[in-house]
Structures are given as structure tokens and as C-alpha cells.
Design an enzyme around this catalytic site. Structure first.
Site, PDB file in Angstrom:
ATOM      1  N   TRP A  69       0.814  -1.215   0.000  1.00 22.60           N
ATOM      2  CA  TRP A  69       0.000   0.000   0.000  1.00 22.60           C
ATOM      3  C   TRP A  69       0.844   1.259   0.000  1.00 22.60           C
ATOM      4  CZ3 TRP A  69      -4.356  -0.421  -2.116  1.00 22.60           C
ATOM      5  CH2 TRP A  69      -5.163  -1.541  -1.929  1.00 22.60           C
ATOM      6  N   ASP A  82      -1.493   6.398   6.666  1.00 23.06           N
ATOM      7  CA  ASP A  82      -2.558   5.548   6.142  1.00 23.06           C
ATOM      8  C   ASP A  82      -2.832   4.482   7.211  1.00 23.06           C
ATOM      9  OD1 ASP A  82      -4.181   3.686   4.928  1.00 23.06           O
ATOM     10  OD2 ASP A  82      -2.838   3.284   3.241  1.00 23.06           O
ATOM     11  N   LYS A 119     -12.240  -1.842   6.345  1.00 21.98           N
ATOM     12  CA  LYS A 119     -11.410  -2.850   6.987  1.00 21.98           C
ATOM     13  C   LYS A 119     -11.886  -3.028   8.429  1.00 21.98           C
ATOM     14  CE  LYS A 119      -9.131  -2.866   3.130  1.00 21.98           C
ATOM     15  NZ  LYS A 119      -7.970  -2.098   2.778  1.00 21.98           N
TER      16      LYS A 119
HETATM   17  C1  LIG Z   1      -7.505  -1.389   1.624  1.00 23.40           C
HETATM   18  C2  LIG Z   1      -6.391  -0.443   1.793  1.00 23.40           C
HETATM   19  C3  LIG Z   1      -6.225   0.668   0.952  1.00 23.40           C
HETATM   20  C4  LIG Z   1      -7.121   0.928  -0.231  1.00 23.40           C
HETATM   21  O1  LIG Z   1      -8.393   1.290   0.151  1.00 23.40           O
HETATM   22  P1  LIG Z   1      -9.533   1.654  -0.906  1.00 23.40           P
HETATM   23  O2  LIG Z   1     -10.632   2.139  -0.042  1.00 23.40           O
HETATM   24  O3  LIG Z   1      -9.842   0.418  -1.685  1.00 23.40           O
HETATM   25  O4  LIG Z   1      -8.986   2.719  -1.788  1.00 23.40           O
HETATM   26  C5  LIG Z   1      -5.178   1.533   1.212  1.00 23.40           C
HETATM   27  N1  LIG Z   1      -4.348   1.324   2.240  1.00 23.40           N
HETATM   28  C6  LIG Z   1      -4.469   0.271   3.064  1.00 23.40           C
HETATM   29  C7  LIG Z   1      -3.507   0.106   4.190  1.00 23.40           C
HETATM   30  C8  LIG Z   1      -5.490  -0.646   2.866  1.00 23.40           C
HETATM   31  O5  LIG Z   1      -5.608  -1.697   3.697  1.00 23.40           O
END
Ligand SMILES: *Cc1c(COP(=O)(O)O)cnc(C)c1O
Length: 369
Positions: A109, A180, A204
Site C-alpha cells: 500500500w 494511512d 477494513k
Molecule cells: C484497503 C487499503 C487501501 C485501499 O483502500 P480503498 O478504499 O480500496 O482505496 C489503502 N491502504 C491500506 C492500508 C489498505 O488496507
């Protein structure tokens, strides 16, 4: 007509969209046809309706309480997922900057975030975990971040690799720390005051797909240049109280219910205790059978949320997945880019589900090791 009942639910180890608390789903079901007193479903209600504004402000208050977010920060509910944040952050904080943004490259990511940031301005990768295939994270003192960096970016939990920062990396005082936290948001307490921007898509650990919570320090809002497309400008959303355009009303509502559920469970400190216990059950089995289960993450950065490991070969792995499915333990296949097994054990995964998986892992190793 097909019926739906709680008895039909498996233990769902999906990485996301992922398991939600049953009590939250029941509440959504109960309020689906008509939000109490509103005369219609939330799905049919204007985002300017007083009832929806209460829900929006309730979700914000829920996050503020859980994380002790001060008034120095704005909480935004945005669309576009975390991947739009990969672009919005550099669009606001890097476009036109003479100094680079510093990125820690710790897995899939953060790699994608770097690709997007490079489109906006200079990026320096201050740490890269490539040499051990992204199984470890930078130790204190391993990243040299200049005092005038545009910002320092990291991903607190790499969902695909299953590596998680035990705490925030060091960051020079005047450099905004950007995180993030998509897959470990609300899994433990954190000190929001250390961050410039902290963001997480909900699907998540915090709700359904469709909404991304962005917690941004107010003094960063003026930095976005005037020529940004309107949606990408954080200021627009902050000034309009997340109603610059129609917010994802249903996702915000469910996220608000999740924050209420977390408070009823004792808040984030209680969650952390539970998450440590749950993840340890699985790591204990990995450590008990080191010849059979090969854990991906180094011990000091094992994720509380995504437990990743491999079996000795593909045949055993396929057999493990099929025995797991026969025991109602589902969605354990690792991400297609890395293979292996990934057990995502977010807040709402019951402890009994993790215990059942640990039992299966132990039995399976005893049979096949
Ligand atoms: C799932 C995830 C993303 C992407 O998320 P989207 O909502 O699909 O854009 C980005 N960073 C992390 C750490 C993730 O687990």
C-alpha cells in the site's frame, strides 16, 4: 424467498470489506425500512435532513471520543477510498513544494501511495523494506527525515504483508506526519496530536465500503493550492462540514454505529487488549511449528489485524484452506500478490473464531508436519 439469519454466518477472515459486529448489522436491519421517527429509511433521506446531520455529527463525536481528537483537528468523511487519499495528500501538501515528501516504503500500500505522490511533486523514499521482502519496519534512527520535508508518510499496517508499526515513527517537529491507518484504525488507542493527517477507509476495521475518515490538523488546510479540482481540496470539505457534495450517508451511519459499539465494548484500550490476545493465539501456533508455518512478519512488527504465514507447499496450503472452509473458517487465502494465508482478525472478529482457527492450525500441523 431466501432467508438470512445469524446462524448462516461463517467466521469471515476477509481483509476487506470485512466482518462487522452482529449487533450493528441487526440495528441496521431493524432501522432499514424506517429510521425511528423519521418516516423513511436513511437510504431515502436528504443529506441535509436534520436527522442525517445528527447521524453525521454523531459519527464524528464517536471518533472524537474514542481517539480523544482535539479541536485542532477537523474530521472529514470522504469518498474515493484510501486510494483517493494517495492523491489528495500530495495534491494538497506537495504540489508546488520545493522540498520532497518523505515516504517509508514498507509494503504494497505504501508503494502505491508513492506512485501517486510522484505525480504531484518530489518524493524521497527514506526507507525501503525490499531487502527482506517487506517483513520488517524501520527501527528508530534508520530514516533521516530533513527538518524541511513537505511531510513524512507511512502506512501503520500493511494489510497485504501483515506488518504493523508498534508505534509512530520519529518525525521532526515541524514536519507533518501523515498516516494511512486504513487497516488498523480503531484497533488501539493512538495519540492523534502526533499527526498532521491520519486517514482510514472504513471497510477494513471501521464500517462498510464507501466512506473514508480523514483526520486533518486545521493548520494544514490552507496549504492546498487554489487550482485544485474542488473535490480534492480539503478546505472545501472542512468548510462544508463534509457536505460539500452528498456524503456517503449509509456508510457514515454504519460507521457511527461501529463507534457506539466500540464505546460499549470499553473503548480502544479494551480493544487493544483483546486484539493482542487474539493475534497472539495465532502467532503462538506459528511459533510452535516453525518448520511448518512460516510467518511473514518479523516478530517485532507482527500485525494485530492481518496475520500472514505460509505452509510448506501449495498442496498443503490448498488442503488447509479446504479444511478451514469445511469448519466455517472462510476467506483465509493470502493476497494474490504474495500468496500464503492471511487471517484478518479485525475488531469485530469474535475471539471464538480466532480460537477455532488456532485449533485447526495446531491439528493440521500435527497431522502433516
Ligand atoms: C484497503 C487499503 C487501501 C485501499 O483502500 P480503498 O478504499 O480500496 O482505496 C489503502 N491502504 C491500506 C492500508 C489498505 O488496507
Amino acid at each position: 424467498m431466501a432467508t438470512s439469519s445469524v446462524e448462516q454466518r461463517v467466521y469471515n477472515f476477509s481483509a476487506g470489506p470485512a466482518v462487522l459486529p452482529v449487533s450493528v448489522l441487526e440495528r441496521v436491519r431493524d432501522e432499514m425500512l424506517c429510521l425511528p421517527g423519521a418516516g423513511c429509511s436513511l437510504l431515502e433521506m436528504s443529506h441535509r435532513d436534520k436527522r442525517f446531520l445528527e447521524i453525521l455529527h454523531g459519527a464524528e463525536a464517536g471518533l472524537r471520543d474514542l481517539l480523544s481528537i482535539s479541536d485542532d483537528y477537523t474530521v472529514l468523511f470522504l469518498q474515493g477510498g484510501s486510494r483517493l487519499q494517495f492523491s489528495m495528500i500530495p495534491a494538497n501538501l506537495l504540489r508546488g513544494s520545493s522540498t520532497a515528501a518523505e515516504y517509508m516504503l514498507t509494503g504494497s500500500w505504501s508503494k502505491k501511495a508513492i506512485e501517486e505522490a510522484r505525480k504531484e511533486g518530489p518524493v524521497n523514499v527514506c526507507w525501503d523494506g525490499k531487502s527482506d521482502n517487506y517483513a520488517s519496519l524501520p527501527a528508530a534512527g534508520q530514516c533521516n527525515v530533513p527538518d524541511d520535508a513537505a511531510y513524512l508518510y507511512y502506512c501503520s499496517n500493511e494489510t497485504i504483508q501483515g506488518v504493523q508499526f508498534p508505534s509512530e515513527p520519529e518525525c521532526p517537529q515541524d514536519v507533518p506526519l501523515v498516516c494511512d491507518a486504513s487497516s488498523d484504525f480503531l484497533c488501539r488507542p493512538l495519540d492523534v496530536a502526533k499527526y498532521g493527517i491520519l486517514y482510514a477507509c472504513a471497510q477494513k476495521n471501521a464500517g462498510p465500503a464507501g466512506v473514508t475518515a480523514v483526520i486533518i490538523r486545521k493548520d494544514l488546510l490552507p496549504r492546498g493550492s487554489e487550482d485544485l479540482p474542488g473535490y480534492l481540496q480539503y478546505r472545501n470539505h472542512a468548510e462544508a462540514d463534509s457536505e460539500w457534495n452528498t456524503p456517503p450517508t449509509f456508510a457514515v451511519y454504519v460507521m457511527g454505529l461501529v463507534t457506539e459499539w466500540l464505546a460499549s465494548q470499553g473503548g480502544l484500550a479494551a480493544m487493544e487488549t483483546l486484539n493482542r490476545r487474539k493475534s497472539q493465539m495465532l502467532y503462538d501456533v506459528v511459533d510452535q511449528f516453525p518448520q511448518f508455518y512460516q510467518g511473514h512478519a518479523q516478530a517485532d512488527c507482527r500485525s494485530l489485524m492481518n496475520v500472514t504465514f505460509k505452509l510448506p507447499n501449495d498442496d498443503l496450503q490448498a488442503e488447509f484452506l479446504s479444511q478451514a472452509a469445511a469448519n466455517q473458517l472462510c476467506n483465509l487465502k493470502g493476497h494474490r500478490s504474495v500468496g500464503g494465508i492471511r487471517a484478518s482478525i479485525y475488531n469485530a472478529m469474535p475471539e471464538a473464531g480466532v480460537a477455532a482457527l488456532a485449533d485447526l492450525m495446531r491439528d493440521f500441523a500435527n497431522q502433516h508436519a
